[in-house]
Write a protein that holds these residues in place. Structure first.
Motif, PDB file in Angstrom:
ATOM      1  N   ALA A  67      45.969  70.536  79.149  1.00 15.58           N
ATOM      2  CA  ALA A  67      47.237  70.361  79.860  1.00 15.58           C
ATOM      3  C   ALA A  67      47.541  71.622  80.658  1.00 15.58           C
ATOM      4  O   ALA A  67      47.363  72.740  80.166  1.00 15.58           O
ATOM      5  CB  ALA A  67      48.374  70.069  78.890  1.00 15.58           C
ATOM      6  N   ASN A  68      47.985  71.430  81.906  1.00 18.53           N
ATOM      7  CA  ASN A  68      48.449  72.511  82.773  1.00 18.53           C
ATOM      8  C   ASN A  68      49.972  72.462  82.795  1.00 18.53           C
ATOM      9  O   ASN A  68      50.559  71.499  83.305  1.00 18.53           O
ATOM     10  CB  ASN A  68      47.885  72.361  84.181  1.00 18.53           C
ATOM     11  N   LEU A  69      50.606  73.472  82.239  1.00 14.30           N
ATOM     12  CA  LEU A  69      52.035  73.417  81.955  1.00 14.30           C
ATOM     13  C   LEU A  69      52.789  74.540  82.665  1.00 14.30           C
ATOM     14  O   LEU A  69      52.236  75.609  82.935  1.00 14.30           O
ATOM     15  CB  LEU A  69      52.260  73.521  80.443  1.00 14.30           C
ATOM     16  N   GLN A  70      54.086  74.287  82.927  1.00 14.05           N
ATOM     17  CA  GLN A  70      54.999  75.296  83.446  1.00 14.05           C
ATOM     18  C   GLN A  70      56.335  75.182  82.733  1.00 14.05           C
ATOM     19  O   GLN A  70      56.723  74.097  82.288  1.00 14.05           O
ATOM     20  CB  GLN A  70      55.231  75.125  84.950  1.00 14.05           C
ATOM     21  N   ASP A  71      57.053  76.326  82.658  1.00 12.95           N
ATOM     22  CA  ASP A  71      58.429  76.275  82.186  1.00 12.95           C
ATOM     23  C   ASP A  71      59.367  76.256  83.390  1.00 12.95           C
ATOM     24  O   ASP A  71      58.921  76.202  84.547  1.00 12.95           O
ATOM     25  CB  ASP A  71      58.731  77.431  81.238  1.00 12.95           C
ATOM     26  N   ASP A  72      60.686  76.299  83.152  1.00 11.99           N
ATOM     27  CA  ASP A  72      61.658  76.200  84.240  1.00 11.99           C
ATOM     28  C   ASP A  72      61.613  77.391  85.184  1.00 11.99           C
ATOM     29  O   ASP A  72      62.065  77.308  86.337  1.00 11.99           O
ATOM     30  CB  ASP A  72      63.078  76.064  83.668  1.00 11.99           C
ATOM     31  N   SER A 349      46.195  71.875  90.100  1.00 14.34           N
ATOM     32  CA  SER A 349      45.835  72.666  88.936  1.00 14.34           C
ATOM     33  C   SER A 349      44.742  71.913  88.195  1.00 14.34           C
ATOM     34  O   SER A 349      44.422  70.764  88.501  1.00 14.34           O
ATOM     35  CB  SER A 349      47.047  72.884  88.028  1.00 14.34           C
ATOM     36  N   GLY A 350      44.171  72.565  87.180  1.00 16.79           N
ATOM     37  CA  GLY A 350      43.125  71.913  86.427  1.00 16.79           C
ATOM     38  C   GLY A 350      42.597  72.782  85.322  1.00 16.79           C
ATOM     39  O   GLY A 350      43.224  73.775  84.937  1.00 16.79           O
TER      40      GLY A 350
END
Length: 357
Positions: A67-72, A349-350
């Motif tokens: 998983a390619n994740l981001q926060d706020d 992304s990846g």
């Protein structure tokens, strides 16, 4: 593709050899002969949800999520979770300590400045690890990939969780598109000699939840990718490792590529183009220009951490850059795996995995 370092114990499967020279085993023993196990042949009909479960008769198998994740605030993270099944004999599973299956789990979290990885081992038949279909649950100890949906579509709502001393995550996965059969209708060839696996993916997962790393907790979301693959001998003895890419394009399309490196000869290169509706096109070596562009010193070795990918027929011309060049999986069999950024003709992304360096 996602053949991983799941086969730490596959050396135990190689029988003695009467030839003067020892048998070539390929990376992590994945090229050892497997005549007693079920072969992978073209034309198999996949069946769901049954194929989400284990496959008796095949030597190796895995359930793999990235998983390619981001926060706020835009901070980027990568998460990896894998459960491997390795059969010591071709016989069906049995209960208790006579079971001939070894289970292995890998989990990791990556940020721009940190990378942590962990592994778990278990013997089959005693409840410590396994996979069930109804309800769907893949687990080793307290690490889980567990359905929260109906038996008819167990991947409609999935809980993913893992925990170690320096990290943990708990993510909900929900699909926005269909399952995808990789290769030729699920027959994924790995060499010119015909080594292959059965391979399907759910590249349209969306992930959301919490991630803890080094004592800090983040609320995160982003695209995720599930791979399912099983085989009995996926490599030749001449193949020393691979470079594997799973890419989420901001256009809604997905790309999977892998390059199988060899001691002698050119790498075996193939992939899949997946459009935004889940329709697939098999990519051959002549369709892809995959080139390492830049390297870094990682764990005492030189690794290509920046690549270019050009698929002219799809007007794709991108650069792939590691979020954290030091994403080294320092496990029993070590390898590099981590999130990547995309730039050029397409943003996105990846994930990248590199073994055998």
């Amino acid at each position: 593709m996602k053949i991983k370092a799941c086969v730490l114990l596959l050396a135990l499967l190689a029988s003695g050899c009467d030839q003067p020279a020892p048998e070539q085993k390929g990376f992590a023993g994945l090229g050892t002969q497997a005549a007693a196990f079920t072969p992978v042949v073209p034309g198999r009909m996949f069946s769901f949800p049954a194929d989400h479960g284990p496959h008796d008769g095949f030597r190796i198998e895995w359930w793999y999520v990235t998983a390619n994740l981001q926060d706020d605030q835009g901070n980027e993270f990568g998460v990896q979770w894998t459960l491997f099944r390795s059969a010591l004999k071709a016989s069906p599973e049995v209960a208790g300590w006579q079971n001939q299956t070894i289970w292995l789990g890998h989990a990791a979290v990556t940020s721009a400045t940190a990378h942590h990885a962990a592994e778990r081992y278990a013997r089959g038949g005693i409840g410590q690890a396994g996979v069930s279909v109804a309800p769907f649950n893949a687990w080793i100890d307290d690490w889980q990939l567990r359905s929260q949906a109906t038996a008819d579509d167990p991947l409609a709502d999935v809980l993913l969780s893992a925990r170690d001393r320096r990290f943990s995550y708990r993510l909900r996965l929900t699909p926005t598109g269909p399952l995808v059969l990789q290769g030729d209708r699920g027959f994924s060839q790995k060499s010119e000699q015909g080594q292959a696996s059965y391979y399907y993916s759910q590249p349209f997962f969306r992930a959301s939840g919490t991630l803890d790393i080094d004592g800090k907790t983040f609320q995160v979301s982003g695209p995720a990718w599930l791979d399912r693959e099983w085989s009995s001998q996926p490599l030749t003895g001449n193949q020393t490792g691979w470079d594997w890419f799973s890419l989420h394009l901001d256009s809604g399309e997905q790309v999977m590529l892998y390059r199988m490196r060899q001691k002698d000869g050119e790498p075996y290169l193939t992939g899949t183009w997946i459009d935004a509706r889940g329709q697939v096109q098999l990519l051959h070596a002549g369709d892809i220009i995959l080139t390492p562009q830049d390297t870094a010193r990682v764990a005492g070795r030189t690794m290509p951490i920046r690549w270019s990918i050009n698929i002219p027929a799809r007007h794709l011309d991108i650069a792939i850059t590691a979020l954290n060049p030091q994403a080294w999986m320092d496990l029993r069999i070590p390898y590099w795996e981590g999130p990547v950024r995309l730039g050029g003709s397409h943003a996105g992304s990846g994930y990248l995995e590199m073994t055998g360096y």
